[in-house]
Design a protein around this motif. Sequence first.
Motif, short mmCIF file in Angstrom:
data_model
loop_
_atom_site.label_atom_id
_atom_site.label_comp_id
_atom_site.label_asym_id
_atom_site.label_seq_id
_atom_site.Cartn_x
_atom_site.Cartn_y
_atom_site.Cartn_z
N VAL A 181 0.85 -1.20 0.00
CA VAL A 181 0.00 0.00 0.00
C VAL A 181 0.88 1.25 0.00
O VAL A 181 0.60 2.22 -0.71
N ALA A 182 1.97 1.22 0.77
CA ALA A 182 2.90 2.35 0.82
C ALA A 182 3.54 2.58 -0.55
O ALA A 182 3.77 3.73 -0.95
N PHE A 183 3.84 1.50 -1.27
CA PHE A 183 4.39 1.63 -2.62
C PHE A 183 3.43 2.40 -3.50
O PHE A 183 3.83 3.28 -4.26
N GLY A 184 2.15 2.12 -3.41
CA GLY A 184 1.14 2.85 -4.18
C GLY A 184 1.10 4.31 -3.81
O GLY A 184 0.95 5.18 -4.67
N ALA A 185 1.23 4.62 -2.51
CA ALA A 185 1.21 6.01 -2.06
C ALA A 185 2.41 6.78 -2.61
O ALA A 185 2.28 7.93 -3.07
N ILE A 186 3.59 6.17 -2.59
CA ILE A 186 4.79 6.80 -3.14
C ILE A 186 4.62 7.02 -4.63
O ILE A 186 4.97 8.07 -5.18
N PHE A 187 4.05 6.03 -5.31
CA PHE A 187 3.78 6.12 -6.75
C PHE A 187 2.86 7.30 -7.05
O PHE A 187 3.10 8.07 -7.98
N VAL A 188 1.82 7.46 -6.25
CA VAL A 188 0.87 8.56 -6.45
C VAL A 188 1.56 9.91 -6.22
O VAL A 188 1.38 10.86 -7.00
N LEU A 189 2.35 10.03 -5.16
CA LEU A 189 3.03 11.30 -4.87
C LEU A 189 3.99 11.70 -5.99
O LEU A 189 4.03 12.86 -6.39
N MET A 190 4.74 10.73 -6.49
CA MET A 190 5.67 11.02 -7.59
C MET A 190 4.90 11.41 -8.85
O MET A 190 5.31 12.32 -9.59
N ALA A 191 3.79 10.74 -9.12
CA ALA A 191 2.99 11.06 -10.31
C ALA A 191 2.37 12.45 -10.20
O ALA A 191 2.33 13.19 -11.19
N VAL A 192 1.89 12.82 -9.04
CA VAL A 192 1.30 14.15 -8.86
C VAL A 192 2.37 15.23 -9.05
O VAL A 192 2.14 16.24 -9.72
N ALA A 193 3.57 15.01 -8.50
CA ALA A 193 4.65 15.98 -8.67
C ALA A 193 5.02 16.11 -10.15
O ALA A 193 5.23 17.22 -10.66
N GLY A 194 5.11 14.99 -10.86
CA GLY A 194 5.43 15.03 -12.28
C GLY A 194 4.34 15.73 -13.08
O GLY A 194 4.63 16.49 -14.01
N ALA A 195 3.08 15.48 -12.74
CA ALA A 195 1.97 16.12 -13.46
C ALA A 195 2.00 17.64 -13.25
O ALA A 195 1.79 18.40 -14.21
N ILE A 196 2.25 18.08 -12.04
CA ILE A 196 2.33 19.52 -11.77
C ILE A 196 3.44 20.16 -12.59
O ILE A 196 3.25 21.21 -13.22
N TYR A 197 4.60 19.53 -12.62
CA TYR A 197 5.74 20.05 -13.40
C TYR A 197 5.39 20.12 -14.89
O TYR A 197 5.60 21.15 -15.54
N GLN A 198 4.85 19.03 -15.44
CA GLN A 198 4.58 18.99 -16.88
C GLN A 198 3.47 19.95 -17.29
O GLN A 198 3.58 20.63 -18.31
N PHE A 199 2.39 20.02 -16.51
CA PHE A 199 1.30 20.94 -16.85
C PHE A 199 1.75 22.39 -16.71
O PHE A 199 1.35 23.25 -17.51
N SER A 200 2.57 22.69 -15.70
CA SER A 200 3.05 24.08 -15.58
C SER A 200 3.99 24.41 -16.74
O SER A 200 3.98 25.53 -17.24
N ASN A 201 4.77 23.45 -17.20
CA ASN A 201 5.67 23.68 -18.32
C ASN A 201 4.87 23.85 -19.62
O ASN A 201 5.28 24.59 -20.51
N ALA A 202 3.72 23.21 -19.71
CA ALA A 202 2.90 23.32 -20.91
C ALA A 202 2.15 24.65 -20.96
O ALA A 202 1.82 25.13 -22.04
N THR A 203 1.89 25.26 -19.82
CA THR A 203 1.02 26.44 -19.80
C THR A 203 1.72 27.75 -19.44
O THR A 203 1.16 28.82 -19.68
#
Length: 129
Positions: free
Chosen positions: A42-64
């Motif tokens: 379950v903790a692996f999933g939480a780490i996966f989600v946190l990394m994905a959210v950070a990556g999404a914020i970076y990519q969407f901010s770079n796109a806009t």
Amino acid sequence: MKSVKPGRGPSFMNGVGYVAAAVFGIFWMIMAGGIGAPGLFVAFGAIFVLMAVAGAIYQFSNATRKNRFSAFDITDEQEEPDELNQYFGKNGAGYMPEKQEPAARYCPYCGEALQEDYRFCPKCGNELK
């Protein structure tokens, strides 16, 4: 210094991919918790989600944003020296010395070959810097 920047389209699509990864991570946590898997899964999933959210914020901010982040910065020896050349010396193992011939000069706008004393491109008329 020159910068190579990723396009807005690829940044947006990477952001979409990160959102999909975050959704998968949430699905992973629900399924792992539902079948009684150890807390580590379950903790692996939480780490996966946190990394994905950070990556999404970076990519969407770079796109806009107006000024995007650089993927690569192109520098010359005067702006930022190569640390390994300083450490090993210019004649270190594997070092290929630069040619001593004068570098050819080309128009950055149209690619026309230029002579050293040209201030304007004879083909496109743009001022050379």
